[in-house]
Design a protein around this motif. Structure first.
Motif, short mmCIF file in Angstrom:
data_model
loop_
_atom_site.label_atom_id
_atom_site.label_comp_id
_atom_site.label_asym_id
_atom_site.label_seq_id
_atom_site.Cartn_x
_atom_site.Cartn_y
_atom_site.Cartn_z
N THR A 55 17.58 3.10 -2.18
CA THR A 55 16.98 2.43 -2.69
C THR A 55 17.66 1.17 -1.39
N THR A 56 16.96 0.29 -1.17
CA THR A 56 17.80 -1.45 -0.45
C THR A 56 16.42 -2.51 -0.49
N THR A 57 17.00 -3.07 -0.01
CA THR A 57 15.84 -4.77 0.03
C THR A 57 16.31 -5.33 1.38
N VAL A 58 15.20 -5.34 2.42
CA VAL A 58 15.40 -5.69 3.24
C VAL A 58 14.47 -6.93 3.78
N GLU A 59 14.96 -7.54 4.49
CA GLU A 59 14.17 -9.46 4.75
C GLU A 59 13.01 -9.53 6.42
N ILE A 60 12.15 -9.02 6.07
CA ILE A 60 11.66 -8.86 7.21
C ILE A 60 10.63 -10.77 8.08
N SER A 61 10.94 -10.70 8.96
CA SER A 61 10.34 -12.03 9.09
C SER A 61 9.48 -12.77 8.90
N LYS A 62 8.63 -13.71 8.27
CA LYS A 62 7.09 -13.86 8.12
C LYS A 62 6.19 -13.61 9.42
N SER A 63 6.93 -13.81 10.97
CA SER A 63 5.92 -13.85 11.66
C SER A 63 5.66 -12.77 12.71
N VAL A 64 6.07 -11.32 11.77
CA VAL A 64 5.61 -10.80 11.80
C VAL A 64 4.13 -10.09 10.99
N GLU A 65 3.21 -9.65 11.98
CA GLU A 65 1.74 -8.97 11.68
C GLU A 65 2.78 -7.74 11.08
N PHE A 106 11.12 -7.49 1.10
CA PHE A 106 11.21 -6.54 0.60
C PHE A 106 11.87 -4.68 -0.18
N ASN A 107 11.60 -4.40 -1.16
CA ASN A 107 11.70 -3.55 -2.27
C ASN A 107 12.04 -2.40 -1.33
N VAL A 108 12.59 -0.78 -0.76
CA VAL A 108 12.30 -0.05 -0.15
C VAL A 108 13.35 1.26 -1.00
N PHE A 109 12.00 2.31 -0.75
CA PHE A 109 12.17 3.47 -1.27
C PHE A 109 12.59 4.59 -0.59
N VAL A 110 13.55 5.45 -0.13
CA VAL A 110 13.49 6.48 0.60
C VAL A 110 13.17 7.92 0.16
N VAL A 111 13.32 8.71 -0.38
CA VAL A 111 13.29 10.34 -0.62
C VAL A 111 13.25 11.04 0.90
N ASP A 112 13.93 12.22 0.32
CA ASP A 112 13.80 12.82 1.41
C ASP A 112 13.09 14.23 1.30
N ASN A 113 12.48 14.09 2.08
CA ASN A 113 11.62 15.35 2.11
C ASN A 113 11.32 16.72 1.81
N ALA A 114 12.57 16.85 2.36
CA ALA A 114 12.93 18.28 2.01
C ALA A 114 13.57 18.29 1.10
N LYS A 115 14.27 18.03 0.43
CA LYS A 115 15.09 17.75 -0.85
C LYS A 115 13.97 17.30 -2.03
#
Length: 506
Positions: A55-65, A106-115
């Protein structure tokens, strides 16, 4: 109490951490037996432990479509978590509501598909599919979606497992933030063993913890246990303080749960160390739940399964072994359906033609019978009609003959009448005209007759006599006078006036 899951639909909670499988059907829990399973009536639910989630938290500019948002998040996540580009990951995200500034968080969640696939492959081999796999922090959604908890305020859930521990914060019934906690049950055991200076079996420690908590009889051991829990809750307080400060939120309620059940007196640390209101993590959804060693995550899986059956919402579903849709909704099923429909239509068309032809024959036979009956009734009428037509024709011919005779007679009568009237009238007219010619000292040279017009040639010695003659004739009411010329004739030295006078007898 065992229950035959074949009798009704059921939700099966598969807990890979505790290696237990329980079913819930008609508000009763039962131990699941795959040999008696009815897969068509069972919904299989499991979860991914928090330690297997990045898990991580990322910041994305509001100008991004919005169309470019996923790409921007993926690039940031690969950079911040150092993901291997050669591996396949399932990446999902949720926006933190209420964030201020120029960036979206954004809260982001990542899972290894193979695992993920390898972890659940053995289960899928027995069930053929797993309907729903949730990430551990999202299991708590079922509490709000099923109405167990109300969607107001900010709640914190702390959960301890043997090799994993995490806390998750929900705001108004929606996932807000989560963090992994290093104080799992195994960590507590190791710290306890370290402090008391002697080995205690791990299972015995868990029994001690679930039965007595911090209320140990030995004062020294009790102090060590209090020290461990003080450290743990000071650590948790720092984590929650950081969340509150960063996102400007005030957590109101804290629920503490473990795979070994409630730890006695743990509420004291929540209220004293965290300064927050403790809530008992005790959500029962079955009338016989106490008869089975259910963990609190098992209960949450039942709630998630019920919610999934009601909504079919796959937003937070990580299952790589989804149940195929009904045959009628699959491409193959639709093709088979079209084929069978074609066969049915192909068979139905000749049957339709045969049936329709048979029906038409019946209708034609019935109509023929009706026609013959009507024809039999009309035959005398037609004979009578023909006879009347012949009589009418004879009458018309006789009438025409008599009309011709009548017309001939009328013509003859008119001719006789005309001769009688016209000849008498013309005789009178000639007499009158002769008297007028003599009166005006003229001579009548010739008299002509054509229909109702008399033409007389008159000769006088001068034009005065001729004029007075014409005036006398025109004054007579029955006559109309027409003369074109009055000619002066000279011959043998004798002078006279000559004119043809046309007199119409009216």
């Amino acid at each position: 109490m065992a229950k035959n899951s074949k009798n009704a639909s059921s939700i099966v909670a598969i807990n890979k951490v505790t290696q237990t499988i329980f079913g819930l059907s008609e508000n009763e829990v039962f131990e699941h037996d795959f040999s008696k399973a009815n897969r068509a009536k069972e919904t299989y639910v499991s979860y991914i432990p928090y330690k297997d989630i990045m898990t991580t938290t990322v910041e994305i500019s509001k100008s991004v479509e919005d169309a470019d948002l996923l790409d921007a998040i993926v690039v940031k996540v690969y950079e911040e978590l150092g993901l291997d580009t050669a591996l396949d990951y399932k990446i999902t995200y949720s926006e933190v509501i209420g964030a201020t500034g120029d960036d979206r968080i954004f809260n982001v969640f990542v899972v290894d598909n193979a695992k993920l696939t390898s972890e659940f492959d053995a289960i899928a081999a027995r069930t053929n599919y797993i309907d729903y796999i949730a990430m551990a922090p999202f299991l708590y959604e079922g509490l709000y979606n099923r109405g167990v908890l109300t969607r107001d305020g900010i709640d914190c859930f702390i959960y301890l497992q043997r090799n994993d521990a995490f806390l998750v914060v929900y705001q108004n019934g929606e996932y807000f933030q989560s963090r992994q906690v290093r104080y799992n049950l195994k960590f507590l055991h190791e710290k306890y063993v370290e402090l008391i200076g002697s080995r205690i079996d791990e299972e015995n420690f868990y029994r001690l913890l679930s039965n007595q908590g911090i209320n140990l009889e030995n004062p020294t051991e009790r102090d060590y246990m209090i020290q461990i829990f003080d450290d743990m809750f000071y650590y948790i307080n720092d984590v929650l303080g950081g969340i509150s400060k960063i996102y400007n939120v005030n957590i109101q309620n804290v629920y503490v749960g473990t795979d070994i059940g409630k730890i006695p007196a743990i509420e004291v640390f929540v209220e004293n160390n965290l300064k927050l209101r403790y809530r008992d993590f005790n959500f029962s959804i079955a009338i016989n739940a106490k008869e089975y060693p259910l963990t609190q995550l098992d209960v949450l899986m039942f709630l998630v399964g019920q919610d999934y059956l009601a909504t079919k919402d796959d937003d937070h579903n990580y299952s790589p072994f989804m149940r195929p849709p009904p045959l009628a909704q699959r491409s193959t099923g639709k093709l088979i359906g079209y084929f069978l429909l074609g066969c049915l239509l192909g068979a139905a068309y000749p049957a339709y033609n045969f049936g329709y032809g048979y029906y038409n024959n019946m209708v034609a036979s019935d109509k023929t019978s009706q026609y013959q009956e009507v024809e039999a009734k009309l035959s005398p009428a037609r004979t009578q009609r023909d006879q009347i037509e012949q009589e009418t024709k004879a009458v018309r011919e006789d009438a025409a003959k008599r009309n011709k005779e009548l017309a001939d007679r009328k013509s003859l009568i008119h001719a006789i009448s005309d001769k009688k009237n016209n000849y008498a009238m013309k005789g009178v007219s000639i007499f009158d005209l002769t008297n007028m010619v003599v009166k005006n000292k003229g001579n009548m040279v010739r008299i002509g007759d054509e229909n109702r017009t008399l033409t007389i040639q008159v000769r006088t010695k001068n034009d005065k006599q001729m004029t007075e003659l014409l005036e006398d004739i025109s004054k007579k009411e029955p006559y109309g006078v027409d003369t074109k010329t009055i000619a002066l004739q000279e011959g043998n030295k004798t002078v006279f006036y000559d004119s043809n006078i046309s007199v119409e007898v009216r």
